[in-house]
Design a protein around this motif. Structure first.
Motif, short mmCIF file in Angstrom:
data_model
loop_
_atom_site.label_atom_id
_atom_site.label_comp_id
_atom_site.label_asym_id
_atom_site.label_seq_id
_atom_site.Cartn_x
_atom_site.Cartn_y
_atom_site.Cartn_z
N ASP A 79 -2.73 -4.89 -6.45
CA ASP A 79 -1.38 -4.33 -6.39
C ASP A 79 -1.34 -2.91 -6.96
OD1 ASP A 79 -0.40 -6.59 -5.19
OD2 ASP A 79 0.43 -7.47 -7.02
N VAL A 80 -2.06 -2.69 -8.06
CA VAL A 80 -2.11 -1.34 -8.66
C VAL A 80 -2.77 -0.36 -7.69
CG1 VAL A 80 -3.05 0.03 -10.56
CG2 VAL A 80 -2.13 -2.24 -11.01
N VAL A 81 -3.80 -0.82 -6.98
CA VAL A 81 -4.45 0.04 -5.98
C VAL A 81 -3.44 0.43 -4.90
CG1 VAL A 81 -6.16 0.08 -4.13
CG2 VAL A 81 -6.79 -0.82 -6.36
N PHE A 82 -2.65 -0.52 -4.43
CA PHE A 82 -1.69 -0.21 -3.37
C PHE A 82 -0.59 0.73 -3.87
CE2 PHE A 82 -3.10 -4.31 -1.25
CZ PHE A 82 -3.75 -3.66 -0.22
N VAL A 83 -0.18 0.57 -5.11
CA VAL A 83 0.80 1.51 -5.67
C VAL A 83 0.21 2.92 -5.69
CG1 VAL A 83 2.00 2.19 -7.77
CG2 VAL A 83 2.04 -0.19 -7.06
#
Length: 492
Positions: free
Chosen positions: A454-458
């Motif tokens: 999720d942090v990567v997608f943000v």
């Protein structure tokens, strides 16, 4: 060229693009069979080099291909690239051990670097400037379809014939391309009779290859903060700096920095860099999520990308038709970049129990955006470039996308590792997921990994938001005025 010759030539161009796209994705599903036949004991350790060797050779050759097209003519370089690719394919199919196969994949990559760049140059010569939207979109659509079709076709050949057919299948298609192109294509030569900046080509090839190796080794072979990795990064920065200096000093630079002063090229190239950067986070870590949270097998991951491919086909076809009818290109580019940004933001909301249909919708939205971005940027660059720099400009847009993807892979890999490790219980890492763990511990590892994704997608959404700003700032221009052509020479 007659209308019939142009139609035959365009069929060959599309087939060449299909070869290029499939070959980038077809090897993955055959990897286990390749290892089992050629080197059961140690082949798995060398398996990543099947992809890396191809990528290194293809990327290193990209800048030189563009300049050669402008100097010697696109047809000659196109035929040469296809011939090298076919020779590499035949050698790969005949390889008797992993060492040979890796070396022959590098030969194949030398030709493959021209398949996705020189082919677009030939397509631009064959297509009037006001009709290039359809040609550029076709290239983008084939890229999306290849992401899905490549692994599926590779699996079919491996299961029902032999892994060697993933290389041999290139031969009849490529031979048709060679014969049809030699007979049908009639292009003027490049019109330039100056020396080629081979030192500059060597510098950018070394810098690009080292960047790909840094991405491949970082966090795996060497820790990112290890002396060896820091030294490689410093050397790579020095090589890129030396290349930039060389381009300022060379009489005939391989990548003229003056192109960046053009109001379209100066924004389109950074836009493509950011798009490649952001997409590295989107596609790769979607597969990570599928395998970690949903338990999808690697060979089945491509099926989940079908909605993305469908979105690319739909939006690319519609936007291409409308632009060909006279609609402005910028609104499609801005809308497409906005859709990709929104899809990344939605993907950052993935949870361990997210519905597969929610994921499919997010990927559909991503595909809709990509269908309006990939081909349009190529078209804008080709229309803005002077005819004598068409080859350099086209390969530059491809080169910046490759570099952006490499940088994105490295940066997002660091982001994923840091974000996941900060959420894991002490003594565990993300690799523990494959171990036999108690259900409660395994659930914590999966949750930490999903949170990291999720942090990567943000982060990817932030990169694409920056790309959206560039897309909004882009000033489209009319196609560059034609220069006085040199005489047409027979057979060229």
């Amino acid at each position: 060229m007659t209308g019939q010759q142009k139609r035959v030539a365009m069929v060959g161009v599309l087939l060449t693009l299909i070869l290029a796209v499939l070959d980038q994705n077809i090897v993955s599903t055959a990897s286990w069979s390749i290892v089992g036949e050629l080197d059961p004991a140690h082949g798995l350790e060398r398996l990543p080099w099947l992809v890396t060797a191809y990528s290194l050779a293809a990327t290193a050759a990209l800048p030189l291909y563009g300049k050669l097209c402008d100097v010697y003519g696109a047809k000659r370089i196109y035929l040469g690239a296809v011939a090298v690719f076919l020779a590499g394919s035949a050698l790969c199919g005949l390889a008797q051990d992993m060492g040979q196969l890796i070396a022959f994949r590098a030969v194949q990559g030398l030709g493959g670097g021209g398949l996705m760049s020189v082919t677009l140059v030939v397509a631009a010569h064959l297509t009037p400037a006001d009709k290039r939207a359809s040609a550029g979109v076709a290239g983008g659509l084939l890229a999306g379809l290849g992401m899905v079709a490549g692994p599926l076709i590779g699996g079919l050949f491996t299961d029902h014939l032999s892994w060697r057919w993933i290389f041999f299948i290139n031969l009849p298609v490529g031979l048709f391309v060679l014969v049809s192109a030699a007979a049908a294509i009639r292009l003027r030569d490049g019109g330039l009779r100056h020396r080629i900046d081979y030192p500059g080509a060597a510098l950018v090839a070394a810098a690009a290859c080292l960047l790909l190796l840094v991405v491949e080794w970082g966090g795996r072979t060497y820790a990112w903060n290890s002396p060896a990795m820091l030294a490689l990064i410093a050397l790579d920065v020095a090589l890129f700096a030396a290349f930039g200096w060389r381009q300022l000093a060379a009489a005939e630079p391989i990548l003229p920095l003056s192109m960046f002063r053009d109001r379209t090229l100066g924004i389109a190239l950074p836009l493509q860099l950011l798009t490649g950067f952001g997409m590295a986070g989107g596609l790769l870590y979607t597969v990570v999520y599928l395998q970690a949270a949903m338990g999808v097998q690697a060979t089945d991951s491509g099926l989940y990308l079908i909605p993305m491919a469908a979105g690319m086909v739909l939006s690319g076809t519609v936007s291409g038709v409308l632009i060909a009818k006279g609609r402005a290109t910028k609104p499609f580019l801005v809308a497409g970049t906005a859709c990709v940004t929104a899809s990344m933001a939605l993907l950052s909301l993935l949870r361990t129990d997210t519905s597969p249909w929610t994921l499919r919708f997010d990927l559909l939205l991503m595909g809709v955006g990509l269908g309006m971005v990939l081909g349009i940027v190529v078209m804008l660059v080709q229309n803005s470039a002077a005819p004598s720099q068409l080859g350099v400009a086209t390969t530059a847009i491809r080169f910046t996308q490759v570099l952006g993807s490499a940088l994105g892979t490295a940066v997002f890999g660091i982001v994923l590792n840091r974000a996941t490790e900060s959420r894991l219980p002490s003594g565990l890492d993300a690799r523990s997921l494959s171990a036999a763990l108690p259900p409660q511990t395994r659930a914590r590892v999966v949750q930490a990994l999903v949170d990291g994704v999720d942090v990567v997608f943000v982060s990817a959404a932030g990169v694409m938001a920056a790309a959206l700003v560039l897309a909004a700032l882009l000033r489209t221009s009319r196609p560059a005025a034609a220069e006085p052509p040199p005489p047409v020479r027979a057979g060229v």
